[in-house]
Each structure stands twice: as C-alpha cells, then as structure tokens.
Design an enzyme around this catalytic site. Structure first.
Site, mmCIF file in Angstrom:
data_model
loop_
_atom_site.group_PDB
_atom_site.id
_atom_site.type_symbol
_atom_site.label_atom_id
_atom_site.label_comp_id
_atom_site.label_asym_id
_atom_site.label_seq_id
_atom_site.Cartn_x
_atom_site.Cartn_y
_atom_site.Cartn_z
ATOM 1 N N ASP A 51 -15.123 4.639 0.949
ATOM 2 C CA ASP A 51 -15.421 3.711 1.918
ATOM 3 C C ASP A 51 -16.320 5.089 2.693
ATOM 4 O O ASP A 51 -17.621 4.291 3.455
ATOM 5 C CB ASP A 51 -14.160 3.517 3.172
ATOM 6 C CG ASP A 51 -13.547 1.987 2.684
ATOM 7 O OD1 ASP A 51 -13.759 1.195 2.070
ATOM 8 O OD2 ASP A 51 -12.924 1.377 4.051
ATOM 9 N N ARG A 95 0.852 -0.955 0.380
ATOM 10 C CA ARG A 95 -0.049 -0.459 0.156
ATOM 11 C C ARG A 95 0.831 1.351 0.317
ATOM 12 O O ARG A 95 0.337 2.562 -0.669
ATOM 13 C CB ARG A 95 -1.094 0.145 1.285
ATOM 14 C CG ARG A 95 -1.729 -0.369 1.121
ATOM 15 C CD ARG A 95 -2.869 -0.982 1.885
ATOM 16 N NE ARG A 95 -4.416 -1.858 1.784
ATOM 17 C CZ ARG A 95 -5.619 -1.265 2.042
ATOM 18 N NH1 ARG A 95 -6.342 -0.713 1.923
ATOM 19 N NH2 ARG A 95 -6.633 -2.484 1.684
ATOM 20 N N TYR A 123 -0.432 -13.027 -0.414
ATOM 21 C CA TYR A 123 0.824 -13.030 -1.640
ATOM 22 C C TYR A 123 1.571 -12.055 -1.560
ATOM 23 O O TYR A 123 2.201 -11.839 -0.529
ATOM 24 C CB TYR A 123 -0.218 -12.102 -3.106
ATOM 25 C CG TYR A 123 -1.290 -11.438 -1.742
ATOM 26 C CD1 TYR A 123 -0.550 -10.135 -2.294
ATOM 27 C CD2 TYR A 123 -2.433 -11.152 -1.246
ATOM 28 C CE1 TYR A 123 -1.154 -8.342 -1.382
ATOM 29 C CE2 TYR A 123 -2.669 -10.099 -0.830
ATOM 30 C CZ TYR A 123 -2.584 -9.256 -0.712
ATOM 31 O OH TYR A 123 -2.718 -7.783 -0.264
#
Ligand SMILES: Cc1cc2nc3c(=O)[nH]c(=O)nc-3n(C[C@H](O)[C@H](O)[C@H](O)COP(=O)(O)OP(=O)(O)OC[C@H]3O[C@@H](n4cnc5c(N)ncnc54)[C@H](O)[C@@H]3O)c2cc1C
Length: 348
Positions: A258, A69, A178
């Site tokens: 969000d 991120r 991952y």
C-alpha cells in the site's frame, strides 16, 4: 494489535504464498468457499452465482481462500522466524532515511538507527517513506467507507452460515460476507458510499447498532448477522487511495504494498499486490546488477500490474453498488488477467 478481520486471498496471492513455502500452513487455516453468490439486498434474489472451488485451481493453477488475518500473519511470522529468529524487530517507527555511498541509513522515532544495502518501505497507505521519496501527495477519500465485523457462527440462523462468498448488492451500498476459521466465524465488510469522512484518523472502533441502522431495510439474514457482532468486534474504515505513481524507487530505496499503490478493496487485491511485490522483488534482487538497478527492475515490472489493478478496483464499484447491469459480464472481464498473473514466473 491483531484486528479480528478476514481477508480474501485470491489465486494470484495463494500462488505466491505457496512459492514462499507457506502454502500448506495457509491451507490448514483457510476456508475454501464453494461459490461466489450475489444477492439482492432486500429479497435475497440471486443475481449471479459463479464457481470458486471447482474453478480456481483448474483455471488459474491455485485455490481461492478466505482467511482470518491473524492466521495469515501467523503463517508468515512462523516462516520468517524459523528462518531467522532475529529478522523482525517490532516497535520501530521510521522517521527518516539517507543514502550514503553503498549504504542506506534509517532513523527510527525511538532513537534506534539501522543501515543496510537497500531499504524496502512497506509502511502502508500513510507511508512516511513515500512522503520522503516522492513528496507529499495526500491520500484521497474515495467516497466510500466500510464497517468490518467478525461474528461467531454459533447462534446465527442456518441460512446465514453459507459455504460461499456472499455479496449483498444495493444502491450505493453493499455487503460481502464469508466464513473464516473453519466457518466458526463469519466476517463481513459493509461498504457505504458517502460524501465525506468525518472521523478522526482513517479507521476506528464502531458500534454494530450504527451498521444495523444504516442497513435497516435490508434482508433479515443481513440484519441477523450484523446484530450479532460482538461489542468490541466492529470497526469503521474510510476508504482512501492515491493516484498511481510514475515511479516509487530512488537509488537503494523502494516501496512495497500500500505504500506504493493503495487501492479500493473491490477486487480484494490489496494484500495480494503486496505479496506479488514481495515475490518479484526477491527475484529481482537475486539478478545480476547493482542494488539500484535491481530495485528499478522490480518497480518496472510491478508498476504496470499495480496501476492496472488500481483502475480495475475503481471500476468494480459498479459491480457491487448498482442493481442494474450485467454482473456476469463485468465479473468475467475483470478476473482472468488478475487471477492468472504469476509473480513467480513473470519476466523481469
Ligand atoms: C475494507 C477493506 C477490505 C480489504 N479486503 C481485502 C481483501 O479481502 N484482500 C486483499 O488482498 N486486500 C484487502 N484489503 C487491502 C489490504 O488490507 C491492504 O492492501 C494490505 O493490508 C496492504 O498491506 P501493506 O503491508 O502494504 O500495508 P498495511 O497492512 O497497512 O501495513 C503497514 C504496516 O506498516 C506499519 N507502519 C506504518 N507507518 C510506519 C512507520 N513510519 N515505520 C514503521 N512501520 C510503519 C503499520 O503499523 C503496519 O503494520 C482491504 C482493505 C480494506 C480497507
């Protein structure tokens, strides 16, 4: 604070990043997984294997990435800053806003005030702006929480460092792992069904030993991964969502991401929805019409899309947290319209 967290960027999001001019920067820091592999929690028996690298670009016109991120945020930050070095001011917490005439006035907790033609509030699931705009509908604990960790690949058993997205499936628990940063790190999200969320706040630092205890009867590869989590590298998140809204725009103020439509992470679509919102919003604001008409146009296009993904994200729980059922059918029905959506071309 930049948390050490990974994120899936599915093709519908990558298409948006390319449209925004950060496609090359993103592909330079992202990992493109070969396949999506589903394994049974204890024996590692393969339950489903689906192509990613060979399928995504050919079928949906964009690639599927895994990214740290912080790296994704850096790509976006660099693009915004090189366009306008003064565009971003950090450390401002919105406390209220007011629309007067053709302006919106925002007030921040540090005493700073600002005004503009429109206010786009993207202040997350606990959005202050949402409370002011549509009233206080508290986030709902969804009966799931997640531990998230990032583990250096060096020293892990070779079988753990796969070139794939790996989902380990159990009853009422699952783990997705991952690679990020050239697979120098393995990111994992370990999700557990739970009746309540008792921590203070909605995310907090956690201890990897608690995760090891919760997954003690899982496959040795899973335990090796979790046990290697650095001391300060594990976080615990309550998973909250809200009921879809009938509208989230009033006059010159709207919500994005969000703040407008939080959802469970089981389709890995939360930030994908935010960047789709951003692309559609920018296109809508460039249309003829007043600011409030164009914000309404944006919301009308996005409400249907995001409400559908909220629903699919809830339904996807059964893909991961039940060992029975036809996983390939469930996976296929969920994906085509999700990944095929093109925010850069959708009719406004
Ligand atoms: C376990 C888990 C895994 C996930 N995995 C994925 C994934 O793989 N792929 C994916 O696409 N999505 C994923 N998501 C969802 C994704 O993280 C969110 O949907 C995404 O971060 C939403 O972005 P946002 O900008 O709307 O909100 P946020 O990322 O929450 O950002 C909101 C920002 O607003 C700031 N803020 C808050 N209040 C104020 C205020 N009053 N004034 C000013 N600023 C304020 C906050 O500090 C924050 O910086 C996952 C979520 C979880 C919990």
């Amino acid at each position: 604070m930049k948390l050490a967290l990974g994120s899936c960027s599915p093709p519908n999001a990558v298409r948006c990043y390319e449209h925004l001019g950060v496609g090359d920067a993103l592909s330079a820091v992202a990992v493109e997984p070969e396949e999506s592999v589903y394994r049974r929690f204890d024996t590692a028996e393969e339950m489903l294997r689906a192509p990613l690298r060979s399928k995504m670009l050919a079928t949906y016109g964009a690639r599927y990435f895994h990214v740290h991120r912080a790296d994704l945020l850096d790509c976006l930050l660099n693009a915004v800053s090189s366009n306008d070095p003064d565009a971003i001011a950090t450390g401002h917490v919105l406390s209220s806003f007011e629309e007067t005439g053709d302006r919106v006035f925002a007030q921040f907790e540090n005493g700073v005030a600002a005004d503009g033609d429109v206010l786009i509030a993207c202040d997350g699931i606990h959005s202050v702006a949402r409370g002011i705009l549509v009233g206080d509908d508290s986030p709902r604990f969804t009966g799931q929480f997640a531990w998230r960790g990032m583990v250096p690949s060096e020293g892990l058993p070779a079988s753990v460092v796969e070139p794939n997205s790996v989902s380990w499936l159990g009853e009422r628990k699952h783990i997705i792992q991952y690679g990020v940063r050239g697979r120098q790190f393995i990111n994992y999200v370990a999700i557990v069904a739970s009746d309540e969320w008792t921590e203070e706040g909605w995310n907090c630092r956690a201890s990897a030993s608690d995760v090891v205890d919760a997954f003690a009867d899982w496959h040795p590869d899973v335990l090796a991964l979790i046990a290697a989590t650095p001391e300060d590298g594990c976080y615990k998140w309550g998973l909250f969502d809200r009921e879809p809204l009938d509208n989230w725009t009033k006059g010159r103020v709207t919500l994005l991401g969000d703040a407008a439509h939080p959802m469970l992470p089981f389709m890995a679509q939360g930030s994908a929805m935010a960047v789709e919102d951003a692309v559609v919003l920018a296109r809508a604001l460039a249309e003829d019409g007043t600011a409030s008409e164009n914000l309404r146009r944006y919301e009308n296009v996005r409400r249907h899309r995001t409400n559908g993904i909220i629903k699919k994200s809830r339904q996807a729980t059964s893909l991961y947290q039940r060992l029975t059922g036809d996983k390939s059918e469930q996976r296929a029905t969920n994906l085509d319209d999700v990944y095929g959506y093109d925010a850069t071309k959708i009719v406004l």
